[in-house]
Design an enzyme around this catalytic site. Structure first.
Site, PDB file in Angstrom:
ATOM      1  N   LYS A  74       0.866  -1.180   0.000  1.00 24.28           N
ATOM      2  CA  LYS A  74       0.000   0.000   0.000  1.00 24.28           C
ATOM      3  C   LYS A  74       0.903   1.230   0.000  1.00 24.28           C
ATOM      4  CE  LYS A  74      -1.457   2.862   2.931  1.00 24.28           C
ATOM      5  NZ  LYS A  74      -1.434   4.116   2.095  1.00 24.28           N
ATOM      6  N   GLU A  93      10.192   1.886  10.352  1.00 22.16           N
ATOM      7  CA  GLU A  93      11.150   2.995  10.284  1.00 22.16           C
ATOM      8  C   GLU A  93      10.324   4.262  10.388  1.00 22.16           C
ATOM      9  OE1 GLU A  93      12.492   6.224   8.709  1.00 22.16           O
ATOM     10  OE2 GLU A  93      12.812   5.060   6.875  1.00 22.16           O
ATOM     11  N   CYS A 104      13.780  11.848   6.489  1.00 26.10           N
ATOM     12  CA  CYS A 104      13.719  11.541   7.916  1.00 26.10           C
ATOM     13  C   CYS A 104      15.089  11.636   8.584  1.00 26.10           C
ATOM     14  CB  CYS A 104      13.115  10.157   8.132  1.00 26.10           C
ATOM     15  SG  CYS A 104      13.901   8.870   7.148  1.00 26.10           S
ATOM     16  N   GLU A 155       9.660  17.091  14.316  1.00 27.81           N
ATOM     17  CA  GLU A 155      10.171  16.888  12.962  1.00 27.81           C
ATOM     18  C   GLU A 155       9.499  17.884  12.015  1.00 27.81           C
ATOM     19  OE1 GLU A 155      11.415  13.064  10.301  1.00 27.81           O
ATOM     20  OE2 GLU A 155       9.495  12.954  11.330  1.00 27.81           O
TER      21      GLU A 155
END
Length: 474
Positions: free
Chosen positions: A170, A245, A279, A379
């Site tokens: 997906k 992750e 990231c 973040e």
């Protein structure tokens, strides 16, 4: 506008069972560029059934057969590089030159490094009276993000193929086009039907159905920590393997006395590449008090020298961020830093000059940032860097480790001195005078940045089960 309204299940393109149409928005124009069908639980059931049936035979293939299959996939992938790059550029805003030079090659790299790892992998080991063997794990659900879409898809698909697993992918509904093209690549390469399945959809629909499905043996997820928690909760009832992750908030620990003009450009580039949507972007610069002014001047010049432009045009510019939600989040974090007393060195809120549409962000630098500020803890996922001063190395290490994340960290300075600091940083990846990972080495995080590893032999091992056979003859 590209139209990808069918799912790829059991080796064929099939209509959704009750799905709804979804427009993918080009972030540079704010206009639709692709349409897909958001799948349903019934679509997931069909894909899982196909994968379960295919596992019976694909799990019994030899290493040589799976290596040959990877080689065919690599050949087919190379033929579609322009198509893949155009899909990435239009859907998530990567400049076409960057898509050709980095985004698409990153995906190819996982197939190449996995093939290398497969040919060298020790599937069997003798320990005393026991034989320890690595075996295919089963049916793997893969839920992937939009920021490096091919990189993160192939980091899962390649080791699953190598391990003898079957899978349902997906991709993010923000950047699904390259995943559809990858399905075409898999079909052209002769991947047996049911081994690779693609169901487009969103997290609450297809993502939850995959994570909670009783016939899925493993869910491998890349994305935000918030979404990763939801995936783990959905998977808990069936006690499947959860491989993740997640988010990051990488520090760039600049060692005292470092030659800033040499070491900062290659590490700060990680804040700007992909418009900061990585990231592992080393956004938190930790600089000794004696060098803060010099570091600020160097990074300011880099930010102001970075052009923001149309992703459809060739050039060294950066593009927009992926969507309005991300644009608004970044604007809010920039404003929060101003409100909390950080010094805005360059950039700031609003679009760059000359941009009246599109989700473009000004390359932004803040100085005088303290560790408790939101901009230092959350973040950002945009071209925004912060500078925090420190007085001692111990203080710098404490600040570097002082977030819930532990995906990566960067050290800028003398490599020998950096190597001594690296063991003190609580991160799964530590880079010295660079920000990029090594595709052959393990990649994954500490703390709330996830669990499990991708890349090379470590990634391959994570997509297999380990069995002990006691008493078998040597």
């Amino acid at each position: 506008m590209k139209s990808y309204l069918k799912h790829y299940i059991d080796g064929a393109w099939v209509a959704s069972q009750g799905g709804t149409r979804h427009d993918v928005i080009n972030p540079a124009t704010e206009q639709p560029c692709t349409e897909i069908t958001l799948g349903t639980a019934a679509d997931v059931d069909a894909a899982v059934q196909a994968a379960r049936a295919a596992f019976e035979t694909f799990s019994q293939t030899s290493v040589a057969e799976r290596a040959a299959l990877l080689e065919r996939i690599i050949d087919a992938y190379k033929k579609r590089i322009p198509d893949l790059a155009n899909a990435v550029s239009s859907e998530m805003g990567a400049p076409i030159g960057f898509a050709m030079a980095a985004q698409v090659p990153a995906g190819l790299g996982h197939f190449l490094s996995t093939l290398k790892a497969l040919n060298a992998f020790a599937f069997e080991e003798r320990l005393g009276r026991s034989t320890v063997v690595h075996e295919p794990l089963g049916v793997v659900a893969m839920i992937t993000p939009w920021n490096w879409p091919l990189n993160q898809i192939t980091a899962k698909v390649a080791p699953a193929i190598a391990a003898g697993d079957t899978m349902i992918l997906k991709p993010s509904e923000e950047s699904p086009g390259c995943a559809v093209i990858l399905a075409e690549i898999m079909d052209a390469a002769g991947v047996p039907k049911g081994v690779f399945n693609l169901v487009n959809g969103d997290g609450p629909g297809v993502g939850v159905a995959l994570s909670s499905h009783g016939d899925v043996d493993m869910v491998s997820f890349t994305g935000s920590t918030r979404a990763g928690i939801a995936v783990a909760q959905a998977a808990a009832a069936t006690v499947k393997r959860v491989h993740q992750e997640l988010g990051g908030k990488a520090a760039n620990l600049v060692l005292k006395g470092a030659d800033l003009g040499t070491v900062l450009p290659p590490t700060v580039q990680g804040v700007l590449a992909n418009s900061g949507q990585s990231c592992i972007a080393p956004t938190r610069l930790l600089v000794h008090a004696s060098q803060v002014d010099e570091a600020t001047a160097i990074v300011k010049a880099m930010m102001e020298g970075t052009q923001v432009g149309d992703p459809a045009e060739m050039g060294a510019h950066i593009g927009p961020v992926v969507n309005k939600a991300q644009f608004d989040k970044i604007q809010g974090l920039i404003q929060s830093a101003i409100d909390e007393g950080a010094t805005l060195v360059t950039g700031g809120t609003g679009r760059p000059d000359g941009r009246n549409a599109g989700y473009f962000i000004k390359p932004t630098l803040f100085a005088d940032v303290t560790p408790e500020m939101r901009i230092a803890q959350e973040e950002v996922f945009g071209p925004v860097a912060t500078i925090t001063r420190y007085d001692t190395e111990d203080e710098a290490v404490k600040i570097a480790n002082g977030t819930p994340f532990g995906l990566s960290a960067t050290i800028s300075g003398d490599p020998a001195a950096a190597a001594k600091v690296a063991p003190r940083l609580r991160a799964g990846l530590v880079t010295i005078n660079s920000w990029s990972p090594d595709g052959n080495a393990p990649f994954g995080g500490y703390k709330q940045s996830g669990n499990g590893r991708e890349n090379g032999k470590f990634g391959l091992a994570d997509f297999m089960e380990v069995k002990t056979v006691v008493g078998a003859p040597e």
